[in-house]
Design a protein around this motif. Structure first.
Motif: not given
Length: 239
Positions: A187-200, A121-124, A218-225
């Motif tokens: 939480l895992r669903g939220q991280l998948q929606r944000l692109g941090i986790l895959r569906t696996s 229940q944390a904000e994106d 000043g907020q994290v908009a996306q991540m580059y790897g």
């Protein structure tokens, strides 16, 4: 590199819950008698053949791959890493029991991670900031990531801190509430929606130097790897 003691290896095999590791890897386990059974994550398994013994903390596939072992063997197979690397991944998330623990006291294997810095229940924006901080701390403890930055002339502490550079070493999933709990699933669903986790359940940026992209607020908009090691499957992009 110092040798890992046999006592430390034995401790990890005993204390780390194999059920938690398997579920963190996306394996849905069902209870059958004294065991837990699910589809094997190591081959195309339509009929559940992956068996976990909670009592022995061991796993075995009764299907195509026919493999099995303890928690270390599971991480080796899942992540494609060496024995030492698998031990290091597990050690990062499982500190030794307190010194005042009575000798011979039974180990409590809980499905709740011992270190769970991520809350539901944390904000994106707050969650992305927390993931950024986690990857940043991981980088500071990773010899491989620090060596990569040094080879590129990017190892100045001020640079690393200012840009919050991080490293995804495949341990994020171990820090989350279990997926069989409502909070964990959300939480895992939220991280998948944000692109941090895959569906696996695996991390999109596994094995990568992580560079957070900060917006005007000043907020994290996306991540580059960017992958830092050369041991990649054919066709895997480095960035």
């Amino acid at each position: 590199m110092p040798r890992i003691s046999e006592s430390e290896i034995a401790r990890l095999k005993d204390e780390v819950s194999l059920i938690r590791l398997a579920e963190a890897a996306g394996v849905k386990l069902e209870t059958r008698g004294k065991d837990r059974v699910g589809c094997c994550p190591f081959h195309a398994d339509k009929t559940p053949s992956f068996v976990v013994s909670p009592e022995k903390n061991l796993w075995h596939c009764l299907g195509a791959c026919g493999e099995g072992g303890d928690v270390i063997a599971f991480v080796q197979k899942l992540e494609g890493v060496s024995f030492r690397h698998a031990v290091e991944l597990l050690r990062q998330d499982h500190a030794p029991a307190p010194a005042n623990t009575p000798a011979g006291a039974p180990v409590k294997r809980s499905t709740t991670p011992k270190l769970a810095p991520f809350a539901a229940q944390a904000e994106d924006t707050a969650l992305l900031a927390r993931v950024t901080g986690f990857y940043h701390e991981t980088l500071k403890q990773s010899p491989d990531a620090l060596a990569y930055l040094k080879s590129r002339g990017l190892d100045h502490p001020e640079l690393i801190g200012t840009f919050q550079l991080g490293y995804a070493n495949r341990t994020l999933g171990y820090r989350l509430p279990e997926k069989n709990r409502r909070a964990g699933a959300e939480l895992r669903g939220q991280l998948q929606r944000l692109g941090i986790l895959r569906t696996s359940g695996h991390e999109h940026l596994s094995g990568s130097l992580v560079v957070p992209v900060i917006d005007e607020a000043g907020q994290v908009a996306q991540m580059y790897g960017r992958k830092i090691l050369d041991r990649l499957r054919k066709g895997t992009p480095k960035a």
